[in-house]
Design a protein around this motif. Structure first.
Motif, PDB file in Angstrom:
ATOM      1  N   CYS A 269     -16.121 -37.733   1.731  1.00  0.00           N
ATOM      2  CA  CYS A 269     -16.214 -38.616   2.922  1.00  0.00           C
ATOM      3  C   CYS A 269     -15.076 -39.843   2.606  1.00  0.00           C
ATOM      4  N   GLY A 270     -14.176 -40.023   3.705  1.00  0.00           N
ATOM      5  CA  GLY A 270     -13.004 -40.799   3.689  1.00  0.00           C
ATOM      6  C   GLY A 270     -13.231 -42.088   4.318  1.00  0.00           C
ATOM      7  N   PHE A 271     -12.397 -42.732   4.737  1.00  0.00           N
ATOM      8  CA  PHE A 271     -12.500 -43.976   5.450  1.00  0.00           C
ATOM      9  C   PHE A 271     -10.885 -44.210   6.162  1.00  0.00           C
ATOM     10  N   ASP A 272     -11.231 -44.587   7.200  1.00  0.00           N
ATOM     11  CA  ASP A 272     -10.157 -44.911   8.397  1.00  0.00           C
ATOM     12  C   ASP A 272     -10.375 -44.205   9.773  1.00  0.00           C
ATOM     13  N   GLY A 273     -10.944 -43.102   9.824  1.00  0.00           N
ATOM     14  CA  GLY A 273     -10.913 -42.203  10.974  1.00  0.00           C
ATOM     15  C   GLY A 273      -9.719 -42.001  11.623  1.00  0.00           C
ATOM     16  N   SER A 274      -8.773 -41.621  10.841  1.00  0.00           N
ATOM     17  CA  SER A 274      -7.342 -41.298  11.177  1.00  0.00           C
ATOM     18  C   SER A 274      -7.238 -40.271  12.235  1.00  0.00           C
ATOM     19  N   PRO A 275      -6.268 -39.942  12.933  1.00  0.00           N
ATOM     20  CA  PRO A 275      -6.133 -38.387  13.419  1.00  0.00           C
ATOM     21  C   PRO A 275      -6.279 -37.543  12.370  1.00  0.00           C
ATOM     22  N   GLU A 276      -5.315 -37.843  11.419  1.00  0.00           N
ATOM     23  CA  GLU A 276      -5.062 -36.492  10.350  1.00  0.00           C
ATOM     24  C   GLU A 276      -6.571 -36.218   9.624  1.00  0.00           C
ATOM     25  N   GLY A 277      -7.161 -37.478   9.210  1.00  0.00           N
ATOM     26  CA  GLY A 277      -8.558 -37.232   8.662  1.00  0.00           C
ATOM     27  C   GLY A 277      -9.432 -36.524   9.594  1.00  0.00           C
ATOM     28  N   SER A 278      -9.610 -36.740  10.853  1.00  0.00           N
ATOM     29  CA  SER A 278     -10.449 -36.101  11.755  1.00  0.00           C
ATOM     30  C   SER A 278      -9.974 -34.672  12.067  1.00  0.00           C
ATOM     31  N   GLN A 279      -8.818 -34.340  11.796  1.00  0.00           N
ATOM     32  CA  GLN A 279      -8.322 -33.004  12.101  1.00  0.00           C
ATOM     33  C   GLN A 279      -8.926 -32.136  10.668  1.00  0.00           C
ATOM     34  N   ALA A 280      -8.648 -32.915   9.610  1.00  0.00           N
ATOM     35  CA  ALA A 280      -9.023 -32.537   8.197  1.00  0.00           C
ATOM     36  C   ALA A 280     -10.625 -32.132   8.361  1.00  0.00           C
ATOM     37  N   ILE A 281     -11.320 -33.033   8.998  1.00  0.00           N
ATOM     38  CA  ILE A 281     -12.821 -32.819   9.205  1.00  0.00           C
ATOM     39  C   ILE A 281     -13.131 -31.392   9.895  1.00  0.00           C
ATOM     40  N   LEU A 282     -12.260 -31.132  11.043  1.00  0.00           N
ATOM     41  CA  LEU A 282     -12.237 -30.022  11.871  1.00  0.00           C
ATOM     42  C   LEU A 282     -11.722 -28.800  11.010  1.00  0.00           C
ATOM     43  N   ASP A 283     -10.728 -28.876  10.045  1.00  0.00           N
ATOM     44  CA  ASP A 283     -10.338 -27.598   9.324  1.00  0.00           C
ATOM     45  C   ASP A 283     -11.251 -27.665   8.250  1.00  0.00           C
ATOM     46  N   GLY A 284     -12.302 -28.421   7.998  1.00  0.00           N
ATOM     47  CA  GLY A 284     -13.029 -28.186   6.599  1.00  0.00           C
ATOM     48  C   GLY A 284     -12.586 -28.730   5.403  1.00  0.00           C
ATOM     49  N   VAL A 325     -17.656 -40.658  11.479  1.00  0.00           N
ATOM     50  CA  VAL A 325     -17.041 -39.418  12.166  1.00  0.00           C
ATOM     51  C   VAL A 325     -17.190 -38.212  11.189  1.00  0.00           C
ATOM     52  N   THR A 326     -17.979 -37.212  12.076  1.00  0.00           N
ATOM     53  CA  THR A 326     -18.223 -35.936  11.376  1.00  0.00           C
ATOM     54  C   THR A 326     -17.591 -34.882  12.195  1.00  0.00           C
ATOM     55  N   ALA A 327     -17.941 -33.600  12.002  1.00  0.00           N
ATOM     56  CA  ALA A 327     -17.506 -32.524  12.848  1.00  0.00           C
ATOM     57  C   ALA A 327     -17.816 -32.506  14.139  1.00  0.00           C
ATOM     58  N   GLU A 328     -19.065 -33.273  14.375  1.00  0.00           N
ATOM     59  CA  GLU A 328     -19.634 -33.332  15.736  1.00  0.00           C
ATOM     60  C   GLU A 328     -18.827 -34.079  16.603  1.00  0.00           C
ATOM     61  N   ASN A 329     -18.105 -35.285  16.177  1.00  0.00           N
ATOM     62  CA  ASN A 329     -17.252 -35.942  17.026  1.00  0.00           C
ATOM     63  C   ASN A 329     -16.068 -36.142  16.646  1.00  0.00           C
ATOM     64  N   ALA A 330     -15.605 -35.359  15.747  1.00  0.00           N
ATOM     65  CA  ALA A 330     -13.899 -35.682  15.374  1.00  0.00           C
ATOM     66  C   ALA A 330     -13.088 -35.444  16.333  1.00  0.00           C
ATOM     67  N   GLU A 331     -13.197 -34.668  17.313  1.00  0.00           N
ATOM     68  CA  GLU A 331     -12.114 -34.531  18.134  1.00  0.00           C
ATOM     69  C   GLU A 331     -12.047 -35.756  19.012  1.00  0.00           C
ATOM     70  N   GLU A 332     -13.017 -36.783  19.098  1.00  0.00           N
ATOM     71  CA  GLU A 332     -12.757 -37.885  19.960  1.00  0.00           C
ATOM     72  C   GLU A 332     -11.783 -38.951  19.094  1.00  0.00           C
ATOM     73  N   TYR A 333     -11.535 -38.503  17.968  1.00  0.00           N
ATOM     74  CA  TYR A 333     -10.705 -39.368  16.823  1.00  0.00           C
ATOM     75  C   TYR A 333      -9.449 -38.727  16.450  1.00  0.00           C
ATOM     76  N   LEU A 334      -8.933 -38.017  17.355  1.00  0.00           N
ATOM     77  CA  LEU A 334      -7.613 -37.161  17.076  1.00  0.00           C
ATOM     78  C   LEU A 334      -6.449 -38.217  17.558  1.00  0.00           C
ATOM     79  N   THR A 335      -6.846 -39.244  18.289  1.00  0.00           N
ATOM     80  CA  THR A 335      -5.823 -40.522  18.511  1.00  0.00           C
ATOM     81  C   THR A 335      -6.521 -41.644  18.103  1.00  0.00           C
ATOM     82  N   TRP A 336      -5.589 -42.899  17.691  1.00  0.00           N
ATOM     83  CA  TRP A 336      -6.203 -43.865  17.063  1.00  0.00           C
ATOM     84  C   TRP A 336      -6.700 -44.753  18.169  1.00  0.00           C
ATOM     85  N   HIS A 337      -7.746 -45.314  17.719  1.00  0.00           N
ATOM     86  CA  HIS A 337      -8.531 -46.153  18.739  1.00  0.00           C
ATOM     87  C   HIS A 337      -8.019 -47.777  18.374  1.00  0.00           C
TER      88      HIS A 337
END
Length: 337
Positions: A269-284, A325-337
């Protein structure tokens, strides 16, 4: 819980490429920051700013570094909002979060220059105090974003409730992991990551199936965090989870875990909700992260500076939201909020 079936040698190769890419990006961002510090925004210079709230005023931003995309997102939001409101915009940053003295020197230079607003993301809560007070004495409005400082003359801190974010990470970890857990903290003296660590440690006490066995500093650096995680894996062969106090370090830990062939066994588990981190979740490579709102912080800092100059009351501490943010909603965080 995780479905990661790439061969270890493939993951290791990808990890190496990702690490090289990150280092190159960090170098490029730092170079860009030094260039920006010597120039005002071209848009602001070209446009007629008469009648706009920031006309004739300058905003300077000093982030912790610009090798982390999180701080680039804050910078871009501050610049956009500043230019829109007629301010000149300047920025400079140290090359790494460990360069505390360099950050102080950059702030001192902007104070000597006489900017009207100084926005800082402090690397050290204590070291930055004197320059904040010096700015206040000279009539410069100081706003803090992301991380706070010890008692001093800043107007307002706009940040995530980092302690609550750490608690949220512990809650998610407690509900999804059983066994030994390690923590990769930011760096000593970093108020934001210290609060995340403290929140996690307090909340995790509610989960008797988890034992926090070790922690170490990753200094907000991917390569350092990767080495720290490798040390964890050697010392604790039955490790079940790693909490990292930012996404850069979580990606480094994920690379170490993937290279060890234990991606199915260890939850990250990380912390930031970054686009790169969200992609890393989608990539496993990661499993979760706590999302912050850096672009929102940047815009709010400028808007509150305008309120301050208008004589309006500005709260001393303003918290922005965060969520899992998990795999279920990671696509929503592929850009910064």
């Amino acid at each position: 819980m995780k479905k990661k079936h790439l061969a270890v040698f493939m993951v290791a190769a990808v990890a190496a490429l990702a690490l090289i890419g990150c280092q190159s990006k960090g170098e490029n961002e730092s170079t860009a920051a030094e260039s920006i510090s010597q120039e005002t925004s071209a848009d602001a210079a070209e446009e007629n700013t008469d009648g706009l709230p920031g006309s004739g005023k300058t905003i300077a931003f000093v982030p912790k570094q610009l090798g982390n995309p999180y701080f680039v997102a804050i910078r871009d939001a501050i610049e956009d909002e500043a230019v829109k409101n007629g301010f000149e915009f300047k920025c400079n940053a140290p090359d790494a979060t460990t360069e505390v003295d360099k950050q102080v020197s950059i702030c001192e230079a902007f104070v000597a220059e006489g900017v009207d607003v100084l926005i800082i993301a402090p690397n050290d809560a204590t070291a930055i105090v004197d320059v904040i007070n010096e700015a206040q004495e000279k009539g410069i409005a100081v706003f803090l974003v992301d991380s706070g400082a010890d008692e001093s003359g800043y107007v307002s801190l706009i940040s995530t409730d980092n302690y609550a974010g750490g608690e949220l990470a512990a809650q998610w970890m407690g509900e999804n992991v059983k066994g030994k857990v390690a923590i990769i903290d930011g760096m000593a003296g970093n108020e934001a990551t210290t609060q995340r660590y403290n929140g996690f440690m307090e909340k995790i006490k509610e989960y008797p199936d988890i034992e926090v066995v070790t922690s170490d500093y990753g200094n907000g650096d991917m390569a350092t965090a990767m080495t720290v995680a490798e040390n964890f894996l050697t010392a604790y062969t039955d490790l079940a989870g790693i909490f990292c106090c930012d996404d850069i370090m979580a990606q480094g830990a994920g690379q170490a875990v993937a290279a060890s062939g234990k991606s199915e066994e260890i939850t990250i588990c990380g912390f930031d909700g970054s686009p790169e981190g969200s992609q890393a979740i989608l990539d496993g490579l990661m499993d979760a992260t706590i999302a912050q709102l850096p672009a929102t912080m940047g815009r709010m800092a400028v808007d509150y500076a305008i309120d301050y100059f208008d004589g309006k009351e500005v709260e001393h501490s303003i918290n922005t939201d965060c969520e899992i943010v998990t795999a279920e909603n990671a696509e929503e965080y592929l850009t910064w909020h």
